[in-house]
Design a protein around this motif. Structure first.
Motif, short mmCIF file in Angstrom:
data_model
loop_
_atom_site.label_atom_id
_atom_site.label_comp_id
_atom_site.label_asym_id
_atom_site.label_seq_id
_atom_site.Cartn_x
_atom_site.Cartn_y
_atom_site.Cartn_z
N GLY A 149 10.24 -11.28 -8.18
CA GLY A 149 9.84 -10.00 -6.99
C GLY A 149 10.43 -8.93 -6.67
O GLY A 149 9.82 -7.98 -6.38
N TYR A 150 11.61 -9.30 -6.66
CA TYR A 150 12.60 -7.75 -6.11
C TYR A 150 12.35 -6.62 -7.30
O TYR A 150 12.77 -5.39 -6.77
CB TYR A 150 14.10 -8.30 -5.96
N LYS A 151 11.86 -6.86 -8.08
CA LYS A 151 11.55 -5.69 -9.35
C LYS A 151 10.22 -5.12 -8.96
O LYS A 151 9.89 -4.05 -9.49
CB LYS A 151 11.64 -6.10 -10.66
N ASN A 152 9.25 -5.85 -8.13
CA ASN A 152 8.07 -5.55 -7.96
C ASN A 152 7.85 -4.51 -6.75
O ASN A 152 7.39 -5.13 -5.60
CB ASN A 152 7.05 -6.77 -8.05
N VAL A 153 8.42 -3.58 -6.82
CA VAL A 153 8.34 -2.47 -5.75
C VAL A 153 7.20 -1.77 -5.11
O VAL A 153 6.27 -1.58 -5.57
CB VAL A 153 9.42 -1.39 -6.31
N LYS A 154 7.04 -2.39 -3.86
CA LYS A 154 6.03 -2.00 -3.02
C LYS A 154 6.17 -0.67 -2.51
O LYS A 154 7.12 -0.16 -2.39
CB LYS A 154 5.86 -2.91 -1.73
N HIS A 155 4.97 -0.08 -1.93
CA HIS A 155 4.95 1.30 -1.21
C HIS A 155 5.56 2.18 -2.36
O HIS A 155 6.65 3.15 -1.82
CB HIS A 155 5.78 1.18 0.17
N LEU A 156 5.39 2.20 -3.36
CA LEU A 156 6.03 2.87 -4.39
C LEU A 156 6.01 4.54 -4.37
O LEU A 156 4.91 5.14 -4.29
CB LEU A 156 5.76 2.72 -5.79
N ALA A 165 0.80 -1.31 0.08
CA ALA A 165 0.06 -0.09 0.03
C ALA A 165 1.10 1.27 -0.13
O ALA A 165 1.78 1.46 0.67
CB ALA A 165 -0.93 -0.04 1.44
N PRO A 166 0.33 2.21 -0.86
CA PRO A 166 -0.80 2.50 -1.50
C PRO A 166 -0.57 2.08 -2.89
O PRO A 166 -1.67 1.91 -3.77
CB PRO A 166 -1.33 4.16 -1.27
N LEU A 167 0.69 1.89 -3.30
CA LEU A 167 0.91 1.80 -4.85
C LEU A 167 2.10 0.94 -4.94
O LEU A 167 3.09 1.06 -4.15
CB LEU A 167 1.17 3.30 -5.42
N ARG A 168 1.86 -0.09 -6.04
CA ARG A 168 3.06 -1.01 -6.04
C ARG A 168 3.25 -1.10 -7.82
O ARG A 168 2.33 -0.99 -8.49
CB ARG A 168 2.86 -2.39 -5.71
N LEU A 169 4.34 -1.15 -8.13
CA LEU A 169 4.80 -1.63 -9.40
C LEU A 169 4.76 -3.04 -9.39
O LEU A 169 5.07 -3.77 -8.66
CB LEU A 169 6.39 -1.04 -9.49
N VAL A 170 4.18 -3.46 -10.42
CA VAL A 170 3.87 -4.85 -10.73
C VAL A 170 4.47 -5.08 -12.19
O VAL A 170 3.94 -4.62 -13.27
CB VAL A 170 2.19 -5.10 -10.67
#
Ligand code: MTE
Ligand code: MO
Length: 234
Positions: free
Chosen positions: A168-175, A157-162
């Motif tokens: 997975g390590y490229k799928n940055v959370k809390h962007l 949350a609130p925004l994630r790179l998918v």
């Protein structure tokens, strides 16, 4: 008795199992664990979306929820692949396309004018480096929802790179940041981070061969997932 039973169930759901149709070297887990390179690092509190997009630190613009809301909403169901070899099937993401947002922000045509590299950064201090072209596909999202609900603290949350084609390590959370760069950025993860990390090519590590990283990676899954639950409680 509920506590111990549910912990046991959680652990059973974390056991990686061989399963048909997964990318090379991957095993399926039934759970979708919170995961991280540093699992005890606390997940940041949920804030409104504020995504700072820039080119080499200049041409800065901060995008909010209403800026993102101007783009077509996309729903996408994809498997998720952590470099440590666990995969979780069938995550349903909802968001807007990365390519739509950056094209709109800079008025650039796809592939031209945009600098060739990118650093994506998160509110917890995590970042990942990219070749810009790897993010221009139609399955790369800036996601706000997962499985029909807004992203929670565990999953970004609130925004994630998918970017489903990358580990997975490229799928940055809390962007919070997308910074385009003209030269290849230095990775905050050091040699562990492969610049491209494409799952179908098994690009796990920048220099080490896969056989050298797979066993330590596998052994780290259980402890990391359990520690990440504690990181959430902090
Ligand atoms: N901000 C942030 N993003 C991150 C991480 C992190 O620690 N912080 N860990 C990465 C790793 S290694 C993986 S496998 C996935 C895990 O996603 P999940 O916690 O939603 O399962 O998030 C990636 N994105
Ligand atoms: Mo990961």
């Amino acid at each position: 008795m509920r506590g111990p039973i549910s912990v046991a169930a959680t652990i059973a759901d974390l056991v990686p199992r061989r399963s048909g149709g997964l990318p090379p070297g991957q095993r399926e887990v039934r759970a979708f664990p919170r995961f991280a390179d540093k699992p005890l690092r606390p997940a940041p509190p949920i804030e409104p979306i504020a995504l700072e997009v820039s080119v080499e630190g200049a041409e800065r613009r901060t995008l909010t929820e209403s800026d993102l809301g101007r783009h077509d909403v996309v729903e996408l169901t994809r498997d998720f692949h952590c470099v440590t070899t666990w995969s979780h099937r069938g995550l349903r993401w909802r968001g807007v396309r990365f390519v739509d947002v950056v094209t709109d922000t800079f008025g650039a045509g796809v592939g031209d004018e945009l600098p060739p590299y990118l650093v994506a950064s998160a509110a917890d201090g995590v970042s990942a480096t990219f070749v810009t072209v790897d993010l221009l596909g139609h399955d790369v999202l800036l996601a706000t929802d997962l499985d029909g609900a807004p992203l929670d603290r565990a999953h970004g949350a609130p925004l994630r790179l998918v970017s489903p084609g990358q580990y997975g390590y490229k799928n940055v959370k809390h962007l919070v940041g997308l910074d385009f760069r003209c030269r290849q950025p230095v990775s905050a993860l050091g040699g562990k981070e492969h610049l491209r990390a494409r799952v179908d090519r098994e690009e796990r590590h920048s220099t080490l061969p896969n056989w050298a990283v797979t066993i330590p990676n596998r052994l780290s899954i259980g402890p990391t997932a359990l520690a990440a639950v504690r990181g959430l409680a902090r």
